[in-house]
Scaffold this motif. Structure first.
Motif, PDB file in Angstrom:
ATOM      1  N   ARG A 138      -1.628  -3.524  -8.556  1.00 30.92           N
ATOM      2  CA  ARG A 138      -0.599  -3.178  -7.959  1.00 30.92           C
ATOM      3  C   ARG A 138       0.583  -2.910  -8.538  1.00 30.92           C
ATOM      4  N   ALA A 139       1.761  -2.219  -8.105  1.00 34.83           N
ATOM      5  CA  ALA A 139       3.042  -2.081  -8.752  1.00 34.83           C
ATOM      6  C   ALA A 139       3.922  -2.626  -7.957  1.00 34.83           C
ATOM      7  N   VAL A 140       5.008  -3.098  -8.269  1.00 38.04           N
ATOM      8  CA  VAL A 140       6.155  -3.555  -7.362  1.00 38.04           C
ATOM      9  C   VAL A 140       7.189  -2.594  -7.099  1.00 38.04           C
ATOM     10  N   LEU A 141       7.789  -2.740  -5.964  1.00 40.68           N
ATOM     11  CA  LEU A 141       9.106  -1.725  -5.799  1.00 40.68           C
ATOM     12  C   LEU A 141       9.850  -1.569  -6.981  1.00 40.68           C
ATOM     13  N   ARG A 142      10.138  -2.898  -7.766  1.00 37.34           N
ATOM     14  CA  ARG A 142      11.069  -2.625  -8.862  1.00 37.34           C
ATOM     15  C   ARG A 142      10.579  -1.808  -9.685  1.00 37.34           C
ATOM     16  N   SER A 143       9.517  -2.046 -10.278  1.00 40.91           N
ATOM     17  CA  SER A 143       9.187  -1.269 -11.622  1.00 40.91           C
ATOM     18  C   SER A 143       8.788   0.314 -11.292  1.00 40.91           C
ATOM     19  N   THR A 144       8.458   0.549  -9.760  1.00 35.50           N
ATOM     20  CA  THR A 144       8.136   1.831  -9.230  1.00 35.50           C
ATOM     21  C   THR A 144       9.519   2.537  -9.197  1.00 35.50           C
ATOM     22  N   VAL A 145      10.824   2.043  -8.821  1.00 29.72           N
ATOM     23  CA  VAL A 145      12.221   2.615  -8.758  1.00 29.72           C
ATOM     24  C   VAL A 145      12.440   2.772 -10.324  1.00 29.72           C
ATOM     25  N   ARG A 146      12.361   2.054 -11.087  1.00 28.57           N
ATOM     26  CA  ARG A 146      12.658   2.440 -12.580  1.00 28.57           C
ATOM     27  C   ARG A 146      11.917   3.556 -13.189  1.00 28.57           C
ATOM     28  N   GLU A 147      10.439   3.598 -12.899  1.00 30.28           N
ATOM     29  CA  GLU A 147       9.864   4.706 -13.461  1.00 30.28           C
ATOM     30  C   GLU A 147      10.279   6.041 -12.694  1.00 30.28           C
ATOM     31  N   TYR A 148      10.413   6.019 -11.423  1.00 25.44           N
ATOM     32  CA  TYR A 148      10.923   7.201 -10.827  1.00 25.44           C
ATOM     33  C   TYR A 148      12.157   7.854 -11.243  1.00 25.44           C
ATOM     34  N   LEU A 149      13.037   6.820 -11.357  1.00 29.29           N
ATOM     35  CA  LEU A 149      14.332   7.354 -11.875  1.00 29.29           C
ATOM     36  C   LEU A 149      14.256   7.754 -13.314  1.00 29.29           C
ATOM     37  N   CYS A 150      13.709   6.935 -14.172  1.00 27.66           N
ATOM     38  CA  CYS A 150      13.687   7.165 -15.613  1.00 27.66           C
ATOM     39  C   CYS A 150      13.034   8.570 -15.697  1.00 27.66           C
ATOM     40  N   SER A 151      11.783   8.919 -15.157  1.00 29.55           N
ATOM     41  CA  SER A 151      11.179  10.246 -15.383  1.00 29.55           C
ATOM     42  C   SER A 151      11.963  11.290 -14.965  1.00 29.55           C
ATOM     43  N   GLU A 152      12.713  11.018 -13.889  1.00 28.65           N
ATOM     44  CA  GLU A 152      13.493  12.230 -13.490  1.00 28.65           C
ATOM     45  C   GLU A 152      14.948  12.160 -14.613  1.00 28.65           C
ATOM     46  N   ALA A 153      15.287  11.010 -14.894  1.00 28.04           N
ATOM     47  CA  ALA A 153      16.285  11.201 -15.853  1.00 28.04           C
ATOM     48  C   ALA A 153      16.067  11.890 -17.116  1.00 28.04           C
ATOM     49  N   MET A 154      14.894  11.621 -17.724  1.00 27.54           N
ATOM     50  CA  MET A 154      14.593  12.227 -18.910  1.00 27.54           C
ATOM     51  C   MET A 154      14.273  13.796 -18.403  1.00 27.54           C
ATOM     52  N   TYR A 155      13.657  14.067 -17.491  1.00 29.53           N
ATOM     53  CA  TYR A 155      13.633  15.516 -17.224  1.00 29.53           C
ATOM     54  C   TYR A 155      14.882  16.204 -17.260  1.00 29.53           C
ATOM     55  N   SER A 170       6.245  -0.861   0.786  1.00 26.33           N
ATOM     56  CA  SER A 170       5.289  -1.601   1.892  1.00 26.33           C
ATOM     57  C   SER A 170       6.009  -2.721   2.021  1.00 26.33           C
ATOM     58  N   HIS A 171       5.619  -3.622   3.148  1.00 26.61           N
ATOM     59  CA  HIS A 171       6.122  -5.094   2.834  1.00 26.61           C
ATOM     60  C   HIS A 171       4.774  -5.856   2.317  1.00 26.61           C
ATOM     61  N   GLU A 172       3.846  -5.529   1.706  1.00 22.08           N
ATOM     62  CA  GLU A 172       2.890  -6.131   1.349  1.00 22.08           C
ATOM     63  C   GLU A 172       3.276  -6.810   0.143  1.00 22.08           C
ATOM     64  N   GLU A 173       3.119  -8.116   0.019  1.00 19.74           N
ATOM     65  CA  GLU A 173       3.396  -9.127  -0.890  1.00 19.74           C
ATOM     66  C   GLU A 173       2.831  -8.872  -2.304  1.00 19.74           C
ATOM     67  N   GLU A 177       6.731 -12.832 -11.363  1.00 16.81           N
ATOM     68  CA  GLU A 177       7.647 -14.065 -11.563  1.00 16.81           C
ATOM     69  C   GLU A 177       8.187 -14.651 -10.170  1.00 16.81           C
ATOM     70  N   ARG A 178       8.292 -13.628  -9.200  1.00 13.92           N
ATOM     71  CA  ARG A 178       8.663 -14.020  -7.914  1.00 13.92           C
ATOM     72  C   ARG A 178       7.869 -13.229  -7.027  1.00 13.92           C
ATOM     73  N   VAL A 179       7.960 -13.294  -5.629  1.00 14.43           N
ATOM     74  CA  VAL A 179       7.186 -12.829  -4.734  1.00 14.43           C
ATOM     75  C   VAL A 179       8.123 -11.371  -4.587  1.00 14.43           C
ATOM     76  N   GLU A 180       7.252 -10.068  -4.611  1.00 16.76           N
ATOM     77  CA  GLU A 180       8.049  -8.962  -4.548  1.00 16.76           C
ATOM     78  C   GLU A 180       7.234  -8.256  -3.515  1.00 16.76           C
ATOM     79  N   LYS A 181       7.870  -6.815  -3.432  1.00 15.30           N
ATOM     80  CA  LYS A 181       6.952  -5.810  -2.255  1.00 15.30           C
ATOM     81  C   LYS A 181       6.408  -4.786  -3.258  1.00 15.30           C
ATOM     82  N   GLY A 182       5.015  -4.421  -2.869  1.00 16.98           N
ATOM     83  CA  GLY A 182       4.176  -3.540  -3.511  1.00 16.98           C
ATOM     84  C   GLY A 182       4.694  -2.082  -3.152  1.00 16.98           C
ATOM     85  N   ALA A 183       4.507  -1.351  -3.848  1.00 13.32           N
ATOM     86  CA  ALA A 183       4.933   0.085  -3.920  1.00 13.32           C
ATOM     87  C   ALA A 183       4.085   1.057  -4.455  1.00 13.32           C
ATOM     88  N   MET A 184       3.932   2.254  -4.292  1.00 12.11           N
ATOM     89  CA  MET A 184       3.053   3.260  -5.187  1.00 12.11           C
ATOM     90  C   MET A 184       4.042   4.291  -5.341  1.00 12.11           C
TER      91      MET A 184
END
Ligand code: AMP
Ligand code: MG
Length: 506
Positions: A138-155, A170-173, A177-184
């Motif tokens: 899985r990937a968490v929303l945190r890292s997914t937001v970072r990748e989404y933003l940075c790939s578009e920033a680089m572009y 999603s609300h899937e846990e 290091e803490r409980v986070e939400k899953g994302a794609m």
């Protein structure tokens, strides 16, 4: 459209009409493992990127369909897709790891657009694969937001990169290091083949497969190299040249990748696998963005050298292609190819930094002038992006704009001495100051994805507010323009703000 006129606009397509295929699947199962995505429970759309949709001729109205989320949450198979996890290995922090592979990303297939380009659809966070080891896929929303933003920033900055089509939450846990939400994240790239894709074949003594993979990459992405006297050597030369250019570009915008392992190095010279990356705020050449990188192997100023080390790993892996009979001859070719890296990097870096200073023609002494400024910036911990952007009004000998950039320095006398040399140097070109300013504003961004902005986007997205990501991407897509309503986003992080720790955990 006028009556009788032919349309030159590409047809915008529905998802079902994208004509997806998977040429990587055609290589045979020795190169991957087939796997279906594991759907996220109750998914919802967090962000959709119209600009990236254009790359695959996708009608942006598609994002509003209920099925859209299902397709990119792994809940509904895309017609034509042949999902698989790619096999690769790589050198991680200097050590060879024989088996990596897509542990949490799945290559769905490719779309060929109306311009003839092929784009991989890669779904990141799509569940366990044969290469997940102990990971949850899985990937968490945190890292997914970072990748989404940075790939578009680089572009937006004009730097080769993978792209982001959309992000599903999603609300899937998911447990980090803490409980986070899953994302794609649906990632787009002309190819996801990495240095490590070749290393796994070399160290597995699969020399026939090395050729199969090289031929595949070259046919799809470097067709002209097939005409070269030695196509595989030309391929290595091309990877060396692209990597050198990429490193120069990273240095110019103050970008640190953070995990330059050879499994994260694209053979197309794309920035890929965004994890604990960071853009410089204060100029600190030793900046380490990845808190897991205790020794600073991937510190900002070490990136160009590490890239060469990584290229050596890649060259080693394709030695059997360079000369299948004579190992010494192959090694000599590889060494010669690698020897082009440093001059290529130096040339690209010098040209880029000259343009950041608004120097339109190369002159003796330019390197010293540029390093003079960087040394002052380092000594006074001056904000990297702001300093170069604010230099434009100062350039050209009018004097009026010097004040704002001068104020960034503590040692004003040292800055004044440098500025006098700079004025003298710009005066030798006889360029209209307005022309110089415009050129500088075209290469010195006002906006980069500062860490505190990414963090704000994450916190808001985690709270259900997705608008910030969208607004930020809008600005990051046009970072060389002024956006008066968003001028706060050009500022360094607030003094005394919380320290943001980013590590490999994502
Ligand atoms: P990275 O440092 O993110 O490039 O990842 C290195 C390797 O670990 C790759 O093979 C990834 O696919 C794998 N990996 C990272 N995170 C996970 C995870 N949560 N589940 C499974 N594999 C993972
Ligand atoms: Mg990776």
């Amino acid at each position: 459209m006028a009556e009788g006129a032919a349309s030159i606009l590409p047809d915008m397509k529905r998802l079902e009409d994208l004509d997806i295929h998977n040429t990587y699947a055609d290589l045979g199962p020795r190169f991957y493992t087939r796997v279906e995505p594991t759907p996220l429970a109750n998914p919802f759309l967090v962000a959709f990127n119209r600009r990236a949709a254009e790359l695959i001729d996708l009608d942006p109205a598609e994002a509003a369909r209920a099925e859209f989320v299902d397709y990119f949450a792994g809940a509904r198979p895309l017609p034509g897709a042949e999902p698989l996890a790619m096999l690769y290995s790589g050198h991680q922090f200097g050590h060879y790891v024989p088996r990596l592979g897509d542990g949490r990303a799945i290559l769905l297939g490719q779309v060929r657009n109306g311009r003839g380009e092929s784009w991989d659809l890669h779904l990141k966070g799509a569940g366990v694969t044969a290469y997940s080891r102990d990971g949850d896929g899985r990937a968490v929303l945190r890292s997914t937001v970072r990748e989404y933003l940075c790939s578009e920033a680089m572009y937006g900055l004009g730097i080769p990169t993978t792209r982001a089509l959309c992000m599903v939450g999603s609300h899937e846990e998911v447990y980090r290091e803490r409980v986070e939400k899953g994302a794609m994240l649906l990632r787009l790239a002309p190819s996801h083949v990495r240095f490590g894709s070749f290393e796994v074949l070399y160290y597995g003594n699969r020399f026939d497969d090395l050729r199969v993979l090289a031929d595949h990459v070259m046919a799809d992405h470097f067709p002209a190299l097939g005409e070269a006297a030695h196509p595989y050597l030309a391929f290595l030369d091309e990877v060396v040249a692209r990597t050198a250019r990429l490193m120069a570009q990273w240095q110019q915008v103050g970008f640190a990748h953070g995990v330059m392992n050879t499994d994260n190095m694209s053979v197309l010279g794309l920035t890929m696998d965004y994890g604990p990356f960071g853009f410089l705020d204060d100029y600190d050449p030793d900046f380490i963005c990845n808190h897991s990188d205790r020794g600073g192997r991937y510190a900002f100023n070490r990136q160009p050298q590490v890239a060469l080390w990584n290229l050596s790993c890649f060259a080693q892996a394709i030695l059997p292609l360079l000369d299948p009979q004579d190992g010494e001859a192959a090694a000599a070719m590889a060494r010669q190819s690698l020897a082009a890296y440093e001059p290529a990097l130096a040339t690209a870096y010098a040209a880029g930094m000259r343009s950041k200073l608004g120097l339109l023609e190369p002159r003796q002494g330019d390197n010293e002038l540029m390093h003079g400024l960087l040394n002052l910036m380092a000594a006074d911990r001056v904000d990297y992006t702001r300093c170069f952007r604010d230099l434009a009004p100062a350039a050209g000998g009018e004097g009026g704009g010097v004040a704002s950039v001068r104020d960034l320095f503590q040692d004003r006398a040292a800055f004044d001495a440098w500025a006098a040399d700079y004025d003298a140097r710009t005066a030798t070109e006889g360029v209209d100051p307005a022309v110089r300013r415009a050129a500088m504003n075209g290469v010195n961004p006002r906006f980069v994805l500062r860490n505190h902005l990414a963090q704000e986007a994450i916190e808001r997205a985690e709270a259900g507010d997705h608008g910030f990501v969208e607004d930020l991407v809008e600005v990051l897509h046009n970072p060389f323009q002024e956006h008066p309503a968003r001028s706060a986003w050009a500022q360094p992080p607030p003094q005394g703000g919380p320290e943001i720790v980013v590590s490999c955990s994502s």
